[in-house]
Design a protein around this motif. Structure first.
Motif, PDB file in Angstrom:
ATOM      1  N   TRP A  21      65.331  13.864  -6.366  1.00  0.00           N
ATOM      2  CA  TRP A  21      66.592  14.271  -6.699  1.00  0.00           C
ATOM      3  C   TRP A  21      67.718  13.769  -6.534  1.00  0.00           C
ATOM      4  CZ3 TRP A  21      67.223  20.167  -5.650  1.00  0.00           C
ATOM      5  CH2 TRP A  21      67.732  20.892  -6.109  1.00  0.00           C
ATOM      6  N   TRP A  22      67.845  12.293  -5.340  1.00  0.00           N
ATOM      7  CA  TRP A  22      68.993  11.203  -5.220  1.00  0.00           C
ATOM      8  C   TRP A  22      68.410  10.019  -6.379  1.00  0.00           C
ATOM      9  CZ3 TRP A  22      73.553  10.970  -3.881  1.00  0.00           C
ATOM     10  CH2 TRP A  22      74.124  11.941  -2.410  1.00  0.00           C
ATOM     11  N   ASP A  23      67.426  10.176  -7.803  1.00  0.00           N
ATOM     12  CA  ASP A  23      67.638   8.884  -8.662  1.00  0.00           C
ATOM     13  C   ASP A  23      68.508   9.141  -9.509  1.00  0.00           C
ATOM     14  OD1 ASP A  23      66.189   7.757 -10.428  1.00  0.00           O
ATOM     15  OD2 ASP A  23      63.792   7.498 -10.461  1.00  0.00           O
ATOM     16  N   PRO A  24      68.772   8.616  -9.828  1.00  0.00           N
ATOM     17  CA  PRO A  24      69.989   8.652 -11.218  1.00  0.00           C
ATOM     18  C   PRO A  24      68.894   8.755 -12.569  1.00  0.00           C
ATOM     19  CG  PRO A  24      70.310   6.903 -10.475  1.00  0.00           C
ATOM     20  CD  PRO A  24      69.556   7.350  -9.019  1.00  0.00           C
ATOM     21  N   HIS A  32      73.326  14.311 -11.638  1.00  0.00           N
ATOM     22  CA  HIS A  32      74.441  12.675 -11.250  1.00  0.00           C
ATOM     23  C   HIS A  32      75.449  12.655 -12.727  1.00  0.00           C
ATOM     24  CE1 HIS A  32      71.600  11.489  -8.372  1.00  0.00           C
ATOM     25  NE2 HIS A  32      71.117  11.884  -9.190  1.00  0.00           N
ATOM     26  N   ASN A  35      78.428  14.981 -11.329  1.00  0.00           N
ATOM     27  CA  ASN A  35      78.672  15.713 -10.453  1.00  0.00           C
ATOM     28  C   ASN A  35      80.233  15.153 -10.160  1.00  0.00           C
ATOM     29  OD1 ASN A  35      78.158  16.846  -7.086  1.00  0.00           O
ATOM     30  ND2 ASN A  35      78.231  14.454  -7.223  1.00  0.00           N
ATOM     31  N   GLY A  60      69.827  19.011  -2.669  1.00  0.00           N
ATOM     32  CA  GLY A  60      69.365  17.997  -2.330  1.00  0.00           C
ATOM     33  C   GLY A  60      71.002  17.034  -1.801  1.00  0.00           C
ATOM     34  N   LEU A  62      73.797  16.682  -3.456  1.00  0.00           N
ATOM     35  CA  LEU A  62      75.021  15.926  -4.214  1.00  0.00           C
ATOM     36  C   LEU A  62      76.459  15.954  -4.079  1.00  0.00           C
ATOM     37  CD1 LEU A  62      73.214  14.973  -7.676  1.00  0.00           C
ATOM     38  CD2 LEU A  62      73.988  13.507  -6.278  1.00  0.00           C
ATOM     39  N   GLU A  65      77.788  15.902   0.060  1.00  0.00           N
ATOM     40  CA  GLU A  65      78.361  14.500   0.142  1.00  0.00           C
ATOM     41  C   GLU A  65      79.289  14.315  -0.621  1.00  0.00           C
ATOM     42  OE1 GLU A  65      75.196  11.084   0.284  1.00  0.00           O
ATOM     43  OE2 GLU A  65      73.600  11.926   1.277  1.00  0.00           O
ATOM     44  N   ALA A  87      67.883  15.783   1.418  1.00  0.00           N
ATOM     45  CA  ALA A  87      69.800  15.957   2.037  1.00  0.00           C
ATOM     46  C   ALA A  87      70.064  15.170   2.864  1.00  0.00           C
ATOM     47  CB  ALA A  87      70.321  16.798   1.500  1.00  0.00           C
ATOM     48  N   HIS A  90      69.110  11.321   2.362  1.00  0.00           N
ATOM     49  CA  HIS A  90      69.848  10.893   2.424  1.00  0.00           C
ATOM     50  C   HIS A  90      71.984  10.508   2.668  1.00  0.00           C
ATOM     51  CE1 HIS A  90      72.646   9.264  -0.796  1.00  0.00           C
ATOM     52  NE2 HIS A  90      71.961   8.695  -1.889  1.00  0.00           N
ATOM     53  N   SER A  94      73.442   7.264   3.915  1.00  0.00           N
ATOM     54  CA  SER A  94      74.168   6.406   3.594  1.00  0.00           C
ATOM     55  C   SER A  94      75.633   7.183   4.753  1.00  0.00           C
ATOM     56  CB  SER A  94      74.512   8.102   2.100  1.00  0.00           C
ATOM     57  OG  SER A  94      75.092   8.775   2.554  1.00  0.00           O
TER      58      SER A  94
END
Length: 238
Positions: A21-24, A32, A35, A60, A62, A65, A87, A90, A94
């Motif tokens: 999910w957080w891999d651009p 991504h 967003n 996840g 995006l 956050e 989520a 991450h 972060s």
């Protein structure tokens, strides 16, 4: 569960991809890329700092956050266990605090501690994945404080959207995994407007989102033929 407005096949699609999910550069690259656009769109209209926000279908995290980083107090809900786990992890990494819950918005609307308590509710890229989008919108409206703001986004239903959002995005450009979307579940802006009005909301703005495959840039504008965002507001006095 008191409400079954959930498509388990749709949940399974995103469960299988949750770790990326957080891999651009992954299958979620389009999310991504858009967003910042959608986050700015919301923030410019409500000023998120200090607001209480609910992100429906948060995946996840995006957007959740992003809103929290802008100073909002955010609750993110989704029915996918794996995306929520990603989520939460991450958010810990972060240092962003979001309250994630595995629950439908219909169920949450029955909770007096949450119903009618949010300045902002978002439901982006989610309504085309549920059996009854009108039910989701009605519940989202129930979560708003008087004068609160609802932001939704989805895909228009017409021949052009089939060509661009399914044939183009999934099969030609491979921006999304094959089978991500079903054309019959897309929602025309007129249908979305009806759902919002029936939920007691005033439609304030309709904005399109387009993608240029040459420059690989997304932008907001007047073209609502494929992707679009809609801003509505609770008609009660704040």
């Amino acid at each position: 569960m008191t409400n079954q407005n959930v498509d388990r096949n749709e949940i399974a699609k995103f469960e299988a991809l949750a770790s990326r999910w957080w891999d651009p550069t992954s299958e979620f690259k389009p999310l991504h890329d858009i967003n910042p656009l959608r986050l700015n769109y919301i923030d410019e209209r409500v000023s998120l700092a200090g607001k209480r926000a609910l992100d429906v279908g948060c995946g996840g995290g995006l957007l959740s956050e992003g809103m929290a980083q802008r100073g909002a107090h955010v609750t993110g809900i989704d029915m996918g266990e794996a995306p929520l786990a990603v989520a939460r992890l991450h958010g810990m990494e972060s240092g962003v605090n979001v309250d994630y819950q595995q629950i439908t918005v219909e169920e949450l609307a029955q909770d007096s501690e949450h119903a009618g308590q949010y300045d902002v509710v978002t439901c982006l890229e989610m309504l085309e994945h549920v059996p009854d989008p009108a039910s989701v919108i009605k519940a989202c409206a129930a979560m708003l404080k008087p004068g609160g703001h609802l932001f939704v986004s989805t895909i228009n239903r017409n021949p052009k959207s089939f060509l661009f959002a399914i044939v183009g995005a999934e099969y030609v450009l491979r921006l999304l995994p094959k089978g991500t979307h079903e054309w019959k579940k897309f929602i025309r802006p007129s249908e979305m407007s009806d759902h919002l009005r029936h939920a007691g909301l005033d439609v304030r703005e309709l904005t399109g989102m387009t993608y240029n495959p040459i420059t690989k840039i997304y932008k907001l504008g007047r073209d609502v033929d494929v992707n679009y965002l809609m801003h509505a507001r609770d008609i009660r006095e704040a």
